[in-house]
Motif scaffolding. Structure first.
Motif, PDB file in Angstrom:
ATOM      1  N   ASN A  18       3.330   2.391   7.677  1.00  0.00           N
ATOM      2  CA  ASN A  18       2.327   1.528   7.060  1.00  0.00           C
ATOM      3  C   ASN A  18       2.244   0.174   7.752  1.00  0.00           C
ATOM      4  O   ASN A  18       1.164  -0.430   7.816  1.00  0.00           O
ATOM      5  CB  ASN A  18       2.613   1.360   5.570  1.00  0.00           C
ATOM      6  N   GLN A 314       6.406   4.073  -2.902  1.00  0.00           N
ATOM      7  CA  GLN A 314       5.288   3.147  -3.088  1.00  0.00           C
ATOM      8  C   GLN A 314       5.680   1.732  -2.690  1.00  0.00           C
ATOM      9  O   GLN A 314       4.895   1.008  -2.052  1.00  0.00           O
ATOM     10  CB  GLN A 314       4.831   3.184  -4.550  1.00  0.00           C
ATOM     11  N   ARG A 315       6.880   1.317  -3.057  1.00  0.00           N
ATOM     12  CA  ARG A 315       7.342  -0.018  -2.701  1.00  0.00           C
ATOM     13  C   ARG A 315       7.509  -0.152  -1.197  1.00  0.00           C
ATOM     14  O   ARG A 315       7.132  -1.165  -0.594  1.00  0.00           O
ATOM     15  CB  ARG A 315       8.672  -0.326  -3.411  1.00  0.00           C
ATOM     16  N   GLU A 318       4.092  -0.461   0.494  1.00  0.00           N
ATOM     17  CA  GLU A 318       3.484  -1.770   0.277  1.00  0.00           C
ATOM     18  C   GLU A 318       4.194  -2.844   1.091  1.00  0.00           C
ATOM     19  O   GLU A 318       3.552  -3.713   1.696  1.00  0.00           O
ATOM     20  CB  GLU A 318       3.504  -2.126  -1.211  1.00  0.00           C
ATOM     21  N   GLN A 319       5.526  -2.781   1.134  1.00  0.00           N
ATOM     22  CA  GLN A 319       6.257  -3.760   1.932  1.00  0.00           C
ATOM     23  C   GLN A 319       5.940  -3.603   3.419  1.00  0.00           C
ATOM     24  O   GLN A 319       5.863  -4.596   4.149  1.00  0.00           O
ATOM     25  CB  GLN A 319       7.760  -3.624   1.691  1.00  0.00           C
ATOM     26  N   ARG A 321       3.087  -2.688   4.655  1.00  0.00           N
ATOM     27  CA  ARG A 321       1.783  -3.321   4.869  1.00  0.00           C
ATOM     28  C   ARG A 321       1.901  -4.846   4.890  1.00  0.00           C
ATOM     29  O   ARG A 321       1.277  -5.517   5.722  1.00  0.00           O
ATOM     30  CB  ARG A 321       0.803  -2.870   3.784  1.00  0.00           C
ATOM     31  N   TYR A 335       4.631 -10.487  -1.044  1.00  0.00           N
ATOM     32  CA  TYR A 335       4.907  -9.253  -1.783  1.00  0.00           C
ATOM     33  C   TYR A 335       5.247  -9.611  -3.218  1.00  0.00           C
ATOM     34  O   TYR A 335       6.130 -10.434  -3.474  1.00  0.00           O
ATOM     35  CB  TYR A 335       6.069  -8.503  -1.136  1.00  0.00           C
TER      36      TYR A 335
END
Length: 460
Positions: A18, A314-315, A318-319, A321, A335
């Motif tokens: 990501n 999911q975490r 996101e991290q 990204r 974040y």
């Protein structure tokens, strides 16, 4: 060989992949460095193959209920464990292929570098014979199963972890699960349902990281019906002919193999971060800004399981990204830590959301307790054991969290996480629609109990 890029991402898991997606929006001068097999932890050894094994075991276990429904002969159904695990591997390989097809398979040899990186400075890493210079680095090296070195030396191939379990072509007839956190409970129950004699051990007094003693007691009662569970004593292991002898308190069992579920440790040692003078916490994790993910003032960012938090796809994504964005922009994104939520996919599910029981101020907290025994949907499914405990603030009726063990609690956990995240009160939650017959009616009953406890101030 010298390589010069704007950003180098180290690790091709969900966080790293990501991060690359975000970096590619800004620059084509990037590389992805990965040592070891490709394919994310989730796809190769984590949530996906484990859930295949759990679903397979649950399907086989369902034969025990056939006689209730007038279906005879279920007890004579046979399972070929080798063939069952071949199915697990086949699906695992499919998941890995799906990940690779949309990510690393599309990368050139110049973009994807095979090897383990070690820092030479805050602006350069060595990977084999190559030196990669970058304006920014993203560390997304993931984590691995904890195996005490002395055990690894003494017990060798007798030890299994999630890193090795799914590659086993032949499963043992008996196994001791050491560590009854989420992984130990999930895998232990699945193996027991596949006909393996499983015994679980943990030095702690609670199951699956639960802190609410009543929920833990209910979980031990339910899970313990399928495999013996021994808590509160440090297990002692010694090799014997044909396997191992495990002792804990008054309990003693002899097994062929050991399955270790002692937690995960970040893959950081090969990076040689000590060369950069990076400050480490008591666990050896580089101290970094939990919002920007940056290591001090260095152009280095830490994302995903490598930062030592509880593993969560999911975490991690996101991290990744956030790290990718911050590595390519002057003004950083931050974040935001969302409401904690953890779901253990045992049967019944075990879950906890928001504030834990151990974190509550008992003098200012209302606690509702709801069993699943009378819940109509649970009775229909023949899975009506378990306990739900929901916490709310006396002062304003705001929902704080919950711990639970019960059928399909993954859905209640999500509802509670959304409620806590939006600072919903008990009354606001009760204004939401509920259907019948559904498992969520257990949550509705718990909310009604909380409203009664909190009093008229919050009943209007």
């Amino acid at each position: 060989m010298e390589i010069h890029v704007d950003v180098a991402v180290i690790g091709a898991g969900h966080a790293g992949l990501n991060a690359v997606k975000e970096v590619r929006k800004i620059t084509d001068r990037w590389v992805l460095i990965n040592g070891g097999p490709l394919g994310t932890t989730c796809a190769r050894i984590g949530c996906m193959p484990s859930k295949v094994a759990i679903h397979l075991a649950e399907s086989y276990k369902a034969r025990d209920r056939f006689s209730r429904y007038g279906v005879s002969g279920g007890e004579h159904l046979e399972l070929d464990r080798a063939e069952a695990f071949e199915h697990v591997r086949d699906l695992r390989d499919t998941f890995v292929d799906l990940v690779l097809a949309n990510t690393t398979d599309e990368m050139s040899e110049e973009q994807l570098i095979d090897g383990f990186a070690e820092f030479l400075s805050s602006g350069a890493v060595r990977v084999g014979e190559r030196v990669v210079h970058a304006g920014a680095f993203i560390i997304a090296t993931g984590a691995r199963s904890v195996v005490p070195p002395v055990w690894k030396t003494a017990f060798g191939e007798g030890l299994l972890t999630v890193d090795t379990l799914f590659d086993q072509e032949a499963l043992p007839e008996s196994i001791a699960v050491i560590g009854l956190g989420p992984i130990g409970v999930e895998i232990g129950q699945a193996l027991a349902r596949l006909g393996i004699r499983v015994t679980g051990f943990d030095h702690g007094t609670r199951l699956a990281r639960l802190t609410d003693p009543r929920v833990s007691e209910a979980a031990v009662d339910v899970i313990g019906r399928e495999m013996p569970i021994h808590l509160g004593h440090e297990p002692r292991v010694e090799p014997v002919e044909g396997g191992f002898r495990v002792r804990a308190g008054a309990a003693e069992v002899q097994v062929e193999k050991l399955f270790l579920a002692l937690g995960r440790q970040p893959n950081l040692s090969a990076l040689k971060l000590e060369r950069l003078g990076v400050a480490l916490d008591e666990r050896g994790i580089p101290i970094h800004d939990p919002h920007t993910l940056q290591l001090g003032q260095l152009p280095i960012y830490l994302a995903g399981d490598a930062n030592g938090q509880i593993a969560n796809l999911q975490r991690a994504a996101e991290q990744g990204r956030i790290a990718g964005y911050n590595a390519t922009h002057r003004l950083p994104r931050r974040y935001r830590h969302k409401t904690p939520m953890s779901i253990i996919f045992s049967e019944p599910n075990i879950a906890f959301v928001g504030l834990r029981f151990a974190e509550l101020d008992q003098s200012s907290t209302a606690v509702a307790t709801q069993g699943f025994g009378p819940v109509g949907r649970a009775l229909i499914m023949g899975q009506n054991r378990g306990l739900l405990r929901v916490y709310a603030a006396h002062q304003d009726g705001r929902l704080l969290g919950a711990e639970m063990v019960g059928p399909r609690c993954e859905h209640i956990a999500h509802l509670m996480a959304w409620a806590v995240e939006t600072k919903m009160t008990v009354n606001q939650a009760l204004e939401m629609p509920f259907y019948h017959p559904v498992i969520e009616e257990a949550l509705q009953d718990a909310l009604l109990e909380l409203r009664d406890q909190i009093g008229p101030l919050h009943n209007g």
